[in-house]
Design a protein around this motif. Structure first.
Motif, PDB file in Angstrom:
ATOM      1  N   SER A 166       0.929  -1.134   0.156  1.00 17.44           N
ATOM      2  CA  SER A 166      -0.004  -0.127   0.312  1.00 17.44           C
ATOM      3  C   SER A 166       1.005   1.270   0.136  1.00 17.44           C
ATOM      4  O   SER A 166       1.901   1.219   0.282  1.00 17.44           O
ATOM      5  CB  SER A 166      -0.896   0.062   1.130  1.00 17.44           C
ATOM      6  OG  SER A 166      -1.575  -1.090   1.347  1.00 17.44           O
ATOM      7  N   SER A 209      -5.603  13.439  -5.192  1.00 17.54           N
ATOM      8  CA  SER A 209      -6.157  12.365  -5.647  1.00 17.54           C
ATOM      9  C   SER A 209      -7.361  11.960  -4.741  1.00 17.54           C
ATOM     10  O   SER A 209      -7.435  12.486  -3.566  1.00 17.54           O
ATOM     11  CB  SER A 209      -5.214  11.171  -5.523  1.00 17.54           C
ATOM     12  OG  SER A 209      -4.052  11.217  -6.272  1.00 17.54           O
ATOM     13  N   ILE A 243      -9.869  10.261  -2.355  1.00 18.30           N
ATOM     14  CA  ILE A 243      -9.497   9.101  -1.191  1.00 18.30           C
ATOM     15  C   ILE A 243     -10.726   8.930  -0.317  1.00 18.30           C
ATOM     16  O   ILE A 243     -11.371   9.920  -0.098  1.00 18.30           O
ATOM     17  CB  ILE A 243      -8.430   9.576  -0.435  1.00 18.30           C
ATOM     18  CG1 ILE A 243      -8.045   8.605   0.886  1.00 18.30           C
ATOM     19  CG2 ILE A 243      -8.714  11.083   0.282  1.00 18.30           C
ATOM     20  CD1 ILE A 243      -6.901   8.957   1.678  1.00 18.30           C
ATOM     21  N   THR A 282     -16.202  10.700  -0.304  1.00 18.07           N
ATOM     22  CA  THR A 282     -14.630  10.656  -0.732  1.00 18.07           C
ATOM     23  C   THR A 282     -14.490  12.356  -0.914  1.00 18.07           C
ATOM     24  O   THR A 282     -15.257  13.259  -1.153  1.00 18.07           O
ATOM     25  CB  THR A 282     -14.999  10.165  -2.375  1.00 18.07           C
ATOM     26  OG1 THR A 282     -15.415   8.903  -2.273  1.00 18.07           O
ATOM     27  CG2 THR A 282     -13.716  10.335  -3.062  1.00 18.07           C
ATOM     28  N   THR A 296     -10.771  14.845  -1.828  1.00 13.20           N
ATOM     29  CA  THR A 296      -9.441  14.953  -2.250  1.00 13.20           C
ATOM     30  C   THR A 296      -8.196  15.655  -1.537  1.00 13.20           C
ATOM     31  O   THR A 296      -8.449  16.578  -0.974  1.00 13.20           O
ATOM     32  CB  THR A 296      -9.350  15.721  -3.714  1.00 13.20           C
ATOM     33  OG1 THR A 296     -10.461  15.292  -4.838  1.00 13.20           O
ATOM     34  CG2 THR A 296      -8.357  16.008  -4.449  1.00 13.20           C
ATOM     35  N   LYS A 332       2.944   9.339  -3.705  1.00 12.12           N
ATOM     36  CA  LYS A 332       2.967   8.050  -4.432  1.00 12.12           C
ATOM     37  C   LYS A 332       4.237   7.324  -4.196  1.00 12.12           C
ATOM     38  O   LYS A 332       5.320   8.076  -4.165  1.00 12.12           O
ATOM     39  CB  LYS A 332       2.493   8.077  -5.954  1.00 12.12           C
ATOM     40  CG  LYS A 332       1.007   8.731  -5.938  1.00 12.12           C
ATOM     41  CD  LYS A 332       0.661   8.546  -7.333  1.00 12.12           C
ATOM     42  CE  LYS A 332      -0.977   9.225  -7.531  1.00 12.12           C
ATOM     43  NZ  LYS A 332      -1.185   9.117  -8.844  1.00 12.12           N
ATOM     44  N   GLY A 391       1.998   1.979  -4.940  1.00 14.79           N
ATOM     45  CA  GLY A 391       0.741   2.326  -3.936  1.00 14.79           C
ATOM     46  C   GLY A 391       0.832   3.935  -3.544  1.00 14.79           C
ATOM     47  O   GLY A 391       1.481   4.893  -3.947  1.00 14.79           O
ATOM     48  N   SER A 412      -4.750   1.458  -1.261  1.00 14.64           N
ATOM     49  CA  SER A 412      -4.601   0.726  -2.696  1.00 14.64           C
ATOM     50  C   SER A 412      -5.506   1.570  -3.605  1.00 14.64           C
ATOM     51  O   SER A 412      -6.663   2.223  -3.122  1.00 14.64           O
ATOM     52  CB  SER A 412      -4.640  -0.736  -2.508  1.00 14.64           C
ATOM     53  OG  SER A 412      -6.032  -0.985  -1.939  1.00 14.64           O
ATOM     54  N   LEU A 413      -5.338   1.489  -4.889  1.00 13.96           N
ATOM     55  CA  LEU A 413      -6.421   2.080  -5.771  1.00 13.96           C
ATOM     56  C   LEU A 413      -7.558   1.375  -6.040  1.00 13.96           C
ATOM     57  O   LEU A 413      -7.245   0.187  -6.550  1.00 13.96           O
ATOM     58  CB  LEU A 413      -5.664   2.666  -6.857  1.00 13.96           C
ATOM     59  CG  LEU A 413      -6.326   3.693  -7.744  1.00 13.96           C
ATOM     60  CD1 LEU A 413      -6.637   4.909  -7.008  1.00 13.96           C
ATOM     61  CD2 LEU A 413      -5.509   3.806  -8.883  1.00 13.96           C
ATOM     62  N   GLY A 434     -10.539   4.002  -9.104  1.00 23.27           N
ATOM     63  CA  GLY A 434     -10.035   5.226  -9.166  1.00 23.27           C
ATOM     64  C   GLY A 434     -10.224   6.069  -8.178  1.00 23.27           C
ATOM     65  O   GLY A 434      -9.689   7.214  -7.857  1.00 23.27           O
ATOM     66  N   THR A 435     -10.202   5.369  -6.940  1.00 19.51           N
ATOM     67  CA  THR A 435     -10.245   6.090  -5.569  1.00 19.51           C
ATOM     68  C   THR A 435      -9.506   5.312  -4.657  1.00 19.51           C
ATOM     69  O   THR A 435      -9.474   3.993  -4.634  1.00 19.51           O
ATOM     70  CB  THR A 435     -11.858   6.094  -4.800  1.00 19.51           C
ATOM     71  OG1 THR A 435     -12.463   6.772  -5.841  1.00 19.51           O
ATOM     72  CG2 THR A 435     -11.691   6.870  -3.624  1.00 19.51           C
ATOM     73  N   TRP A 436      -8.639   5.934  -3.772  1.00 16.14           N
ATOM     74  CA  TRP A 436      -7.652   5.362  -2.974  1.00 16.14           C
ATOM     75  C   TRP A 436      -8.453   5.121  -1.497  1.00 16.14           C
ATOM     76  O   TRP A 436      -9.212   5.942  -0.932  1.00 16.14           O
ATOM     77  CB  TRP A 436      -6.616   6.465  -2.575  1.00 16.14           C
ATOM     78  CG  TRP A 436      -5.592   6.628  -3.795  1.00 16.14           C
ATOM     79  CD1 TRP A 436      -5.715   7.670  -4.426  1.00 16.14           C
ATOM     80  CD2 TRP A 436      -4.415   5.837  -4.076  1.00 16.14           C
ATOM     81  NE1 TRP A 436      -4.791   7.441  -5.291  1.00 16.14           N
ATOM     82  CE2 TRP A 436      -4.131   6.303  -5.164  1.00 16.14           C
ATOM     83  CE3 TRP A 436      -3.911   4.526  -3.645  1.00 16.14           C
ATOM     84  CZ2 TRP A 436      -3.000   5.900  -5.998  1.00 16.14           C
ATOM     85  CZ3 TRP A 436      -2.786   3.998  -4.261  1.00 16.14           C
ATOM     86  CH2 TRP A 436      -2.345   4.635  -5.452  1.00 16.14           C
TER      87      TRP A 436
END
Length: 202
Positions: free
Chosen positions: A11, A104, A106, A114, A116, A121, A174, A187-188, A191-193
């Motif tokens: 991760s 991103s 999350i 959700t 951002t 990374k 990750g 982890s993805l 499209g969302t962590w």
């Protein structure tokens, strides 16, 4: 039980304090910035999981990477109180390399919203390793042709971990996030962590 904690480092880790993990200029006039992953250095502990208490120690190296040392301890009590009966480690340590930061999406909980945030990374390099389990309550035995370590919690309760021998080297990627004293390994997914594991700083 997890076969080995090394899988946890697949991760990524996110940075705290308003987003990115990079530290500001030190004020020396040199424009020097601390290695981005150094914010994650320290020992982190997961919640007790039915006799098992997992922890990970992240150490900042001179080349800017993080060395990852994983450990699982096993207890008689299901709430992980008392003295450990057994300790699980690995014969080699993984390393984490920073690859960049990005804003991103999350989702920190299953039912949460959700949002951002700025993620760090990473790439994770896992060398070839063996699982090691030691302790007063550990038996190493073979059943039905399969070698395993068995941890005896009582005369009628035990849990076993298969000995799969030497695992091959591997690599993955990750991201990571810190919010106060909480570390999220992500982890993805679609499209969302999302968190794989959540730790608290010790």
């Amino acid at each position: 039980m997890k076969k080995t904690l090394t899988i946890l480092v697949s991760s990524t880790l996110l940075a705290a304090c308003g987003g990115g993990s990079s530290s500001p200029d030190t004020g020396t006039g040199t424009g020097t910035v601390t290695a981005p992953l150094s914010v994650y250095a320290g020992t982190w502990q997961a919640p007790c999981d039915d006799h098992e208490l997992d922890s990970v120690t992240l150490s900042a190296k001179a080349d800017g990477t993080l060395e990852v040392v994983t450990k699982a301890e096993y207890f008689v009590a299901s709430n992980c109180s008392g003295t450990p009966l057994a300790t699980q480690t690995t014969s080699a340590n993984a390393s984490i390399t920073f690859t960049g930061s990005a804003d991103s999406p999350i989702k920190l909980t299953t039912s949460g919203a959700t949002t951002t945030v700025k993620l760090d990374k990473v790439n994770v390099a896992i060398p070839s390793y063996k699982t090691l389990i030691t302790g007063s309550a550990v038996q190493y035995l073979t059943e039905l042709g399969q070698a395993k370590w068995c941890i005896n919690f009582s005369s009628s309760s035990r849990s076993c971990i298969l000995d799969t021998g030497t695992e091959p080297a591997s690599a993955t990627s990750g991201a990571m996030y810190i919010n106060g004293n909480t570390l999220y390994l992500l982890s993805l997914a679609n499209g969302t962590w999302v968190p794989d594991e959540i730790y608290t700083r010790k």
